[in-house]
Design a protein around this motif. Structure first.
Motif, PDB file in Angstrom:
ATOM      1  N   LEU A   1       0.824  -1.215   0.000  1.00 37.39           N
ATOM      2  CA  LEU A   1       0.000   0.000   0.000  1.00 37.39           C
ATOM      3  C   LEU A   1       0.855   1.260   0.000  1.00 37.39           C
ATOM      4  CD1 LEU A   1      -2.973  -0.513   2.502  1.00 37.39           C
ATOM      5  CD2 LEU A   1      -3.114  -0.178   0.035  1.00 37.39           C
ATOM      6  N   ALA A   2       1.961   1.211   0.731  1.00 39.58           N
ATOM      7  CA  ALA A   2       2.808   2.392   0.876  1.00 39.58           C
ATOM      8  C   ALA A   2       3.472   2.795  -0.437  1.00 39.58           C
ATOM      9  CB  ALA A   2       3.880   2.139   1.944  1.00 39.58           C
ATOM     10  N   TYR A   3       3.658   1.824  -1.347  1.00 37.13           N
ATOM     11  CA  TYR A   3       4.427   2.110  -2.560  1.00 37.13           C
ATOM     12  C   TYR A   3       3.638   1.906  -3.858  1.00 37.13           C
ATOM     13  CZ  TYR A   3       8.431   1.989   0.612  1.00 37.13           C
ATOM     14  OH  TYR A   3       9.307   2.227   1.636  1.00 37.13           O
ATOM     15  N   ASP A   4       2.414   1.400  -3.787  1.00 38.61           N
ATOM     16  CA  ASP A   4       1.642   1.092  -4.995  1.00 38.61           C
ATOM     17  C   ASP A   4       0.393   1.967  -5.027  1.00 38.61           C
ATOM     18  OD1 ASP A   4      -0.172  -0.120  -6.875  1.00 38.61           O
ATOM     19  OD2 ASP A   4       1.002  -1.957  -6.771  1.00 38.61           O
ATOM     20  N   ALA A   5       0.408   2.997  -5.874  1.00 38.07           N
ATOM     21  CA  ALA A   5      -0.699   3.946  -5.928  1.00 38.07           C
ATOM     22  C   ALA A   5      -1.994   3.283  -6.380  1.00 38.07           C
ATOM     23  CB  ALA A   5      -0.347   5.099  -6.866  1.00 38.07           C
ATOM     24  N   GLU A   6      -1.904   2.342  -7.312  1.00 34.62           N
ATOM     25  CA  GLU A   6      -3.108   1.665  -7.805  1.00 34.62           C
ATOM     26  C   GLU A   6      -3.764   0.847  -6.700  1.00 34.62           C
ATOM     27  OE1 GLU A   6      -4.480  -1.482 -11.321  1.00 34.62           O
ATOM     28  OE2 GLU A   6      -2.389  -0.835 -11.151  1.00 34.62           O
ATOM     29  N   LEU A   7      -2.943   0.143  -5.931  1.00 35.08           N
ATOM     30  CA  LEU A   7      -3.471  -0.646  -4.825  1.00 35.08           C
ATOM     31  C   LEU A   7      -4.048   0.267  -3.743  1.00 35.08           C
ATOM     32  CD1 LEU A   7      -3.751  -3.509  -3.633  1.00 35.08           C
ATOM     33  CD2 LEU A   7      -1.520  -3.192  -2.586  1.00 35.08           C
TER      34      LEU A   7
ATOM     35  N   VAL B   1      -8.204   0.973  -1.605  1.00 31.97           N
ATOM     36  CA  VAL B   1      -8.508   1.120  -0.174  1.00 31.97           C
ATOM     37  C   VAL B   1      -9.091   2.487   0.121  1.00 31.97           C
ATOM     38  CG1 VAL B   1      -7.466   1.213   2.131  1.00 31.97           C
ATOM     39  CG2 VAL B   1      -6.755  -0.545   0.506  1.00 31.97           C
ATOM     40  N   LYS B   2      -8.634   3.488  -0.609  1.00 30.96           N
ATOM     41  CA  LYS B   2      -9.034   4.871  -0.351  1.00 30.96           C
ATOM     42  C   LYS B   2     -10.543   5.072  -0.406  1.00 30.96           C
ATOM     43  CE  LYS B   2      -8.354   9.583  -2.097  1.00 30.96           C
ATOM     44  NZ  LYS B   2      -7.658  10.405  -3.129  1.00 30.96           N
ATOM     45  N   ASP B   3     -11.201   4.422  -1.370  1.00 30.02           N
ATOM     46  CA  ASP B   3     -12.626   4.664  -1.582  1.00 30.02           C
ATOM     47  C   ASP B   3     -13.528   3.664  -0.880  1.00 30.02           C
ATOM     48  OD1 ASP B   3     -11.965   6.794  -3.246  1.00 30.02           O
ATOM     49  OD2 ASP B   3     -11.832   5.499  -5.010  1.00 30.02           O
ATOM     50  N   GLY B   4     -12.952   2.686  -0.190  1.00 30.49           N
ATOM     51  CA  GLY B   4     -13.771   1.680   0.479  1.00 30.49           C
ATOM     52  C   GLY B   4     -13.688   1.775   1.992  1.00 30.49           C
ATOM     53  N   ASP B   5     -14.457   0.926   2.662  1.00 24.67           N
ATOM     54  CA  ASP B   5     -14.419   0.856   4.120  1.00 24.67           C
ATOM     55  C   ASP B   5     -13.233   0.002   4.565  1.00 24.67           C
ATOM     56  OD1 ASP B   5     -16.753   2.361   4.339  1.00 24.67           O
ATOM     57  OD2 ASP B   5     -18.027   0.585   4.178  1.00 24.67           O
ATOM     58  N   LEU B   6     -12.876   0.151   5.832  1.00 22.86           N
ATOM     59  CA  LEU B   6     -11.834  -0.666   6.440  1.00 22.86           C
ATOM     60  C   LEU B   6     -12.475  -1.495   7.549  1.00 22.86           C
ATOM     61  CD1 LEU B   6      -8.969   2.013   6.753  1.00 22.86           C
ATOM     62  CD2 LEU B   6      -9.423   0.457   4.850  1.00 22.86           C
ATOM     63  N   PRO B   7     -13.013  -2.643   7.219  1.00 21.09           N
ATOM     64  CA  PRO B   7     -13.708  -3.451   8.229  1.00 21.09           C
ATOM     65  C   PRO B   7     -12.762  -3.899   9.345  1.00 21.09           C
ATOM     66  CG  PRO B   7     -14.206  -4.224   6.012  1.00 21.09           C
ATOM     67  CD  PRO B   7     -13.060  -3.272   5.894  1.00 21.09           C
TER      68      PRO B   7
END
Length: 254
Positions: free
Chosen positions: A145-151, A155-161
């Protein structure tokens, strides 16, 4: 603001020149076409050849576009190649740390385990190859996540269950954690994915510094952490050293 970098502009011009379909070209032809000194053109060509963007005919010495250009959108390095290059390092890390070792890579927009080495203690264990990990709740996932903008966009637009009571579900808090990953060069998690389990991971880089995967260990919290839930520095060092060794095997200069 800084200006354009001339060597990159020249490399791009070489790729465009070779893409015109005029066939293989010698270094002298390329230098003349672009108005460059022959040694300058040769140095740029060798760099492009080193990353696979240009191939050189072994008989004529002439250059043409390389096969790596066609795989740019596919993640730069095949997961099978990544796994084969990392197997020996992963085995050594498992033996040294005494913990399970996994390698993960972005596959179709998800963090997927592509290699798993069991803990060397002969206990019953299940093979995790093919498992899709929650990127925000695992050390391997946080590295990617820290290095892959696409990945990160997934996560950015979804929830974090919440998967456990320790899972990071606040996006600003996750953002701060990822900033720390980029600062320190490794990620950790303590009971965020599975209660009682901790993880440490570090990035695997290919030529040019692109992060193509993550390598890490998982085990009981009491094995990986001290009494204050701080990761044991010796284990962090072992994971980082192993990931850097794989990166060197992939051609990253140290």
């Amino acid at each position: 603001m800084p200006g354009p970098i001339q060597s990159i502009e020249r490399a791009a011009a070489m790729l465009r020149l070779l893409a015109r379909g005029s066939g293989r070209m010698g270094v002298g032809e390329i230098a003349a076409a672009l108005g460059l000194a022959k040694p300058t053109a040769h140095g740029i060509l060798k760099t492009l050849q080193g990353v696979g963007f240009i191939d050189q005919d072994p008989i004529t010495g002439k250059y043409q576009l390389g096969s790596a250009l066609g795989s740019l959108g596919a993640g730069y390095i095949d997961t099978n190649e990544l796994r084969s290059r990392a197997i020996n390092r992963a085995d050594a890390l498992a033996a040294r740390s005494g913990e399970s070792v996994r390698i993960a890579a972005p596959v179709h927009g998800a963090v997927t385990v592509i290699h798993h080495v069991f803990r060397p203690d002969n206990t019953a264990q299940a093979l995790d190859v093919g498992e899709v990990l929650p990127p925000y709740a695992t050390a391997l996932g946080k590295v990617l996540l820290a290095y892959d903008a696409e990945l990160a966009a997934t996560v950015k637009d979804g929830d974090l269950p919440a998967l456990t009571h320790r899972t990071i579900v606040d996006k600003p808090a996750l953002g701060r954690a990822l900033t720390e990953v980029r600062r320190t060069g490794w990620a950790g998690e303590t009971g965020e994915y599975r209660s009682g389990e901790a993880g440490i991971a570090a990035p695997i880089r290919a030529r040019g510094g692109l992060v193509v995967g993550a390598l890490g260990i998982t085990g009981p919290i009491e094995h990986l952490c001290d009494g204050q839930l701080r990761m044991r520095p010796a284990l962090v060092g072992q994971v980082r050293d192993a990931a850097q060794a794989v990166s060197r095997d992939l051609g990253v200069a140290q």
